[in-house]
Design a protein around this motif. Structure first.
Motif, PDB file in Angstrom:
ATOM      1  N   GLU A  77      36.761   5.926  -7.419  1.00  0.00           N
ATOM      2  CA  GLU A  77      37.233   4.542  -7.535  1.00  0.00           C
ATOM      3  C   GLU A  77      36.733   3.892  -8.816  1.00  0.00           C
ATOM      4  O   GLU A  77      37.474   3.196  -9.511  1.00  0.00           O
ATOM      5  CB  GLU A  77      36.788   3.729  -6.307  1.00  0.00           C
ATOM      6  CG  GLU A  77      37.586   3.998  -5.068  1.00  0.00           C
ATOM      7  CD  GLU A  77      39.078   3.760  -5.274  1.00  0.00           C
ATOM      8  OE1 GLU A  77      39.445   2.685  -5.778  1.00  0.00           O
ATOM      9  OE2 GLU A  77      39.881   4.671  -4.967  1.00  0.00           O
ATOM     10  N   ARG A  78      35.456   4.132  -9.133  1.00  0.00           N
ATOM     11  CA  ARG A  78      34.927   3.549 -10.371  1.00  0.00           C
ATOM     12  C   ARG A  78      35.624   4.143 -11.587  1.00  0.00           C
ATOM     13  O   ARG A  78      35.954   3.428 -12.541  1.00  0.00           O
ATOM     14  CB  ARG A  78      33.420   3.771 -10.476  1.00  0.00           C
ATOM     15  CG  ARG A  78      32.847   3.287 -11.808  1.00  0.00           C
ATOM     16  CD  ARG A  78      31.352   3.371 -11.882  1.00  0.00           C
ATOM     17  NE  ARG A  78      30.703   2.319 -11.100  1.00  0.00           N
ATOM     18  CZ  ARG A  78      29.400   2.040 -11.184  1.00  0.00           C
ATOM     19  NH1 ARG A  78      28.629   2.730 -11.998  1.00  0.00           N
ATOM     20  NH2 ARG A  78      28.886   1.082 -10.448  1.00  0.00           N
ATOM     21  N   LEU A  81      39.156   2.670 -12.168  1.00  0.00           N
ATOM     22  CA  LEU A  81      39.070   1.372 -12.839  1.00  0.00           C
ATOM     23  C   LEU A  81      38.646   1.539 -14.289  1.00  0.00           C
ATOM     24  O   LEU A  81      39.151   0.849 -15.182  1.00  0.00           O
ATOM     25  CB  LEU A  81      38.075   0.470 -12.111  1.00  0.00           C
ATOM     26  CG  LEU A  81      38.604  -0.341 -10.935  1.00  0.00           C
ATOM     27  CD1 LEU A  81      37.484  -1.148 -10.298  1.00  0.00           C
ATOM     28  CD2 LEU A  81      39.739  -1.271 -11.362  1.00  0.00           C
ATOM     29  N   GLN A  82      37.717   2.466 -14.535  1.00  0.00           N
ATOM     30  CA  GLN A  82      37.268   2.705 -15.902  1.00  0.00           C
ATOM     31  C   GLN A  82      38.426   3.191 -16.769  1.00  0.00           C
ATOM     32  O   GLN A  82      38.620   2.708 -17.890  1.00  0.00           O
ATOM     33  CB  GLN A  82      36.150   3.744 -15.906  1.00  0.00           C
ATOM     34  CG  GLN A  82      35.725   4.185 -17.301  1.00  0.00           C
ATOM     35  CD  GLN A  82      34.635   5.227 -17.272  1.00  0.00           C
ATOM     36  OE1 GLN A  82      33.493   4.922 -16.964  1.00  0.00           O
ATOM     37  NE2 GLN A  82      34.970   6.472 -17.579  1.00  0.00           N
ATOM     38  N   GLN A 147      36.805  -6.610 -20.620  1.00  0.00           N
ATOM     39  CA  GLN A 147      36.692  -7.619 -19.568  1.00  0.00           C
ATOM     40  C   GLN A 147      36.524  -9.011 -20.159  1.00  0.00           C
ATOM     41  O   GLN A 147      37.158  -9.967 -19.699  1.00  0.00           O
ATOM     42  CB  GLN A 147      35.521  -7.275 -18.647  1.00  0.00           C
ATOM     43  CG  GLN A 147      35.767  -6.046 -17.784  1.00  0.00           C
ATOM     44  CD  GLN A 147      34.544  -5.634 -16.985  1.00  0.00           C
ATOM     45  OE1 GLN A 147      33.446  -6.150 -17.199  1.00  0.00           O
ATOM     46  NE2 GLN A 147      34.725  -4.698 -16.070  1.00  0.00           N
ATOM     47  N   SER A 228      32.196  -3.867  -7.110  1.00  0.00           N
ATOM     48  CA  SER A 228      32.019  -3.195  -8.399  1.00  0.00           C
ATOM     49  C   SER A 228      30.600  -2.690  -8.603  1.00  0.00           C
ATOM     50  O   SER A 228      30.366  -1.834  -9.449  1.00  0.00           O
ATOM     51  CB  SER A 228      32.392  -4.154  -9.540  1.00  0.00           C
ATOM     52  OG  SER A 228      31.608  -5.332  -9.481  1.00  0.00           O
ATOM     53  N   ASP A 415      36.825  -9.762 -10.321  1.00  0.00           N
ATOM     54  CA  ASP A 415      37.295  -8.955  -9.193  1.00  0.00           C
ATOM     55  C   ASP A 415      38.806  -9.092  -9.010  1.00  0.00           C
ATOM     56  O   ASP A 415      39.504  -8.104  -8.743  1.00  0.00           O
ATOM     57  CB  ASP A 415      36.571  -9.359  -7.908  1.00  0.00           C
ATOM     58  CG  ASP A 415      35.164  -8.784  -7.836  1.00  0.00           C
ATOM     59  OD1 ASP A 415      34.877  -7.841  -8.586  1.00  0.00           O
ATOM     60  OD2 ASP A 415      34.351  -9.288  -7.037  1.00  0.00           O
ATOM     61  N   GLN A 418      40.565  -7.152 -11.881  1.00  0.00           N
ATOM     62  CA  GLN A 418      40.496  -5.708 -11.700  1.00  0.00           C
ATOM     63  C   GLN A 418      41.444  -5.241 -10.599  1.00  0.00           C
ATOM     64  O   GLN A 418      42.090  -4.197 -10.734  1.00  0.00           O
ATOM     65  CB  GLN A 418      39.058  -5.281 -11.367  1.00  0.00           C
ATOM     66  CG  GLN A 418      38.123  -5.344 -12.567  1.00  0.00           C
ATOM     67  CD  GLN A 418      36.725  -4.889 -12.222  1.00  0.00           C
ATOM     68  OE1 GLN A 418      36.229  -5.112 -11.119  1.00  0.00           O
ATOM     69  NE2 GLN A 418      36.063  -4.245 -13.162  1.00  0.00           N
ATOM     70  N   GLN A 419      41.541  -6.025  -9.530  1.00  0.00           N
ATOM     71  CA  GLN A 419      42.446  -5.648  -8.452  1.00  0.00           C
ATOM     72  C   GLN A 419      43.892  -5.710  -8.925  1.00  0.00           C
ATOM     73  O   GLN A 419      44.712  -4.838  -8.590  1.00  0.00           O
ATOM     74  CB  GLN A 419      42.253  -6.580  -7.246  1.00  0.00           C
ATOM     75  CG  GLN A 419      43.033  -6.165  -6.005  1.00  0.00           C
ATOM     76  CD  GLN A 419      42.641  -4.792  -5.506  1.00  0.00           C
ATOM     77  OE1 GLN A 419      41.467  -4.523  -5.299  1.00  0.00           O
ATOM     78  NE2 GLN A 419      43.627  -3.911  -5.317  1.00  0.00           N
ATOM     79  N   ARG A 422      44.588  -2.682 -11.049  1.00  0.00           N
ATOM     80  CA  ARG A 422      44.718  -1.472 -10.231  1.00  0.00           C
ATOM     81  C   ARG A 422      46.064  -1.457  -9.510  1.00  0.00           C
ATOM     82  O   ARG A 422      46.706  -0.412  -9.407  1.00  0.00           O
ATOM     83  CB  ARG A 422      43.578  -1.400  -9.217  1.00  0.00           C
ATOM     84  CG  ARG A 422      43.398  -0.007  -8.619  1.00  0.00           C
ATOM     85  CD  ARG A 422      42.400  -0.001  -7.479  1.00  0.00           C
ATOM     86  NE  ARG A 422      42.066   1.351  -7.065  1.00  0.00           N
ATOM     87  CZ  ARG A 422      42.869   2.179  -6.409  1.00  0.00           C
ATOM     88  NH1 ARG A 422      44.096   1.789  -6.105  1.00  0.00           N
ATOM     89  NH2 ARG A 422      42.466   3.384  -6.061  1.00  0.00           N
TER      90      ARG A 422
END
Length: 432
Positions: A77-78, A81-82, A147, A228, A415, A418-419, A422
């Protein structure tokens, strides 16, 4: 459609493991693709390296560690996102220089009271190659820049908000208290069905029960959290009430170290917080220097060597008593802001200056004229005529208030952003 075209164009490459031939032409498995993420991939080697780094981290309790399967799921998962954020960095043209990377690694080593060589050996002892470690640090810096660039546009702070917070800081001593929070997120977004919400809440209640029974918070964060900071044991670091998300602030204000709060419902799920530690804010003192300088700027008709020779000549004239620093600055300095004042820069914090100038005023003895040195502005000699330590608390109230508000709103928006990223990405797990 572009993402699908990109995927199918590389499908033949991604559907098979990466192979190499040895001297006997036998083929050996080197790596394999685990997840396709838009135009990139997550490799098994990346997952293995991240899991290894987590196991080597300070928040990992090997005596009560989650299974490798749980760690791998969190690592995937990390890394998804990365990968999304690194691809965005490529589109934005963000690059991290080697100098910036070395500076960051030096800072990491200092925080751990290690030299860089000792940090390198620590990574080797834990099975992490130095090249992989450097690349991971570079990626982290890149992602932070992405970010900031993307999320700060979503953060709006008005002068009235800053002024109101400054007044609150003045009147409410509790705003000086810092909390070190642990965070576990059981995800359940706003589109979840009632049944899914109930299941998520039950999972959160189970986590709370395990904590009551003495389970380690960081282990549960690694096992269960969708936040995160999951792979960091849920550690969110030190924050004041005004710099943490509003939802968290309302829940933990006044709580003591060791207190657990939750579950707290938000748009992304159920949150469980633990006050890992608590401390009062200390007065901020900074050193200021009163300095004066002479700047000579090289040009087409004035070389670097000639500029440096001029400054050495000025030092000799001052030492011989033929000229004063003030006279030479007024006659020759290229700095229009200080030349008329005899080169006087007034009181300032060293951080205000260019790095080379900062290093000089921090290290040379008072009332000593430096050797000529160069910055981006030209060649200088500088003299520190006085030093003092000042209380920066009152002077930085506006800046502190802004940073508190920005930190709070940035965390809330990060958050969500990022969601969204994704949700918009093409993500496909590749079967073994």
């Amino acid at each position: 459609m572009k993402k699908l075209v990109a995927f199918f164009a590389t499908a033949m490459l991604l559907a098979t493991p990466l192979l190499v031939s040895n001297t006997t032409q036998a083929q050996q498995l080197l790596d394999r693709v685990v997840v396709v993420v838009d135009d990139g991939v997550v490799l098994q080697s990346q997952i293995d390296q991240l899991v290894q780094q987590v196991k080597a981290g300070n928040n990992f309790n090997s005596a009560n560690a989650p299974s490798d399967e749980v760690l791998e799921t969190q690592a995937i998962e990390r890394l998804i996102l990365q990968e999304i954020q690194l691809q965005m960095a490529d589109r934005m043209g963000i690059e991290v220089s080697d100098a910036q990377l070395e500076q960051t690694i030096n800072g990491i080593a200092q925080e751990q009271n290690l030299t860089v060589d000792e940090l390198r050996q620590k990574m080797a002892d834990n099975g992490v190659s130095w090249a992989s470690y450097r690349e991971n640090v570079r990626n982290e810096i890149t992602i932070q820049q992405v970010q900031r660039a993307a999320v700060q546009q979503r953060v709006s702070i008005t002068p009235q908000e800053i002024n109101n917070l400054v007044k609150l800081i003045d009147s409410n001593q509790s705003t000086q208290t810092e909390y070190r929070l642990g965070h576990i997120l059981i995800s359940a977004d706003s589109n979840s069905s009632q049944s899914e919400l109930e299941k998520a809440k039950d999972r959160a209640e189970t986590v709370l029960r395990l904590l009551d029974e003495g389970s380690d918070f960081s282990d549960l964060a690694i096992r269960s959290s969708s936040g995160s900071a999951a792979l960091d044991g849920g550690d969110m670091g030190w924050m004041t009430i005004n710099s943490m998300p509003t939802l968290f602030a309302e829940a933990v204000e006044g709580k003591s170290a060791g207190d657990v709060v939750g579950p707290i419902r938000s748009g992304v799920g159920f949150h469980i917080l633990k006050v890992q530690d608590k401390r009062g804010e200390q007065t901020v003192e900074v050193e200021e220097v009163k300095a004066r300088h002479i700047l000579i700027q090289p040009s087409v008709i004035l070389s670097d060597n000639k500029a440096k020779e001029m400054l050495n000549s000025f030092r000799e004239q001052i030492a011989a008593g033929n000229k004063t620093f003030e006279e030479l600055a007024k006659e020759h300095s290229s700095d229009p802001g200080s030349a008329s004042r005899g080169g006087d820069l007034g009181w300032a914090r060293p951080d205000k200056y260019a790095p080379e100038f900062k290093e000089k005023v921090e290290t040379i003895p008072a009332n000593t004229i430096s050797e000529p040195f160069k910055t981006q502005f030209g060649w200088h000699i500088v003299e520190v005529t006085d030093r003092r330590t000042t209380d920066a608390t009152n002077e930085s109230k506006q800046e502190r208030a802004y940073q508190m508000l920005f930190s709070r709103k940035f965390r809330e928006e990060l958050d969500n952003w990022q969601q969204e990223m994704r949700d918009q990405a093409y993500i496909r797990r590749v079967a073994e």
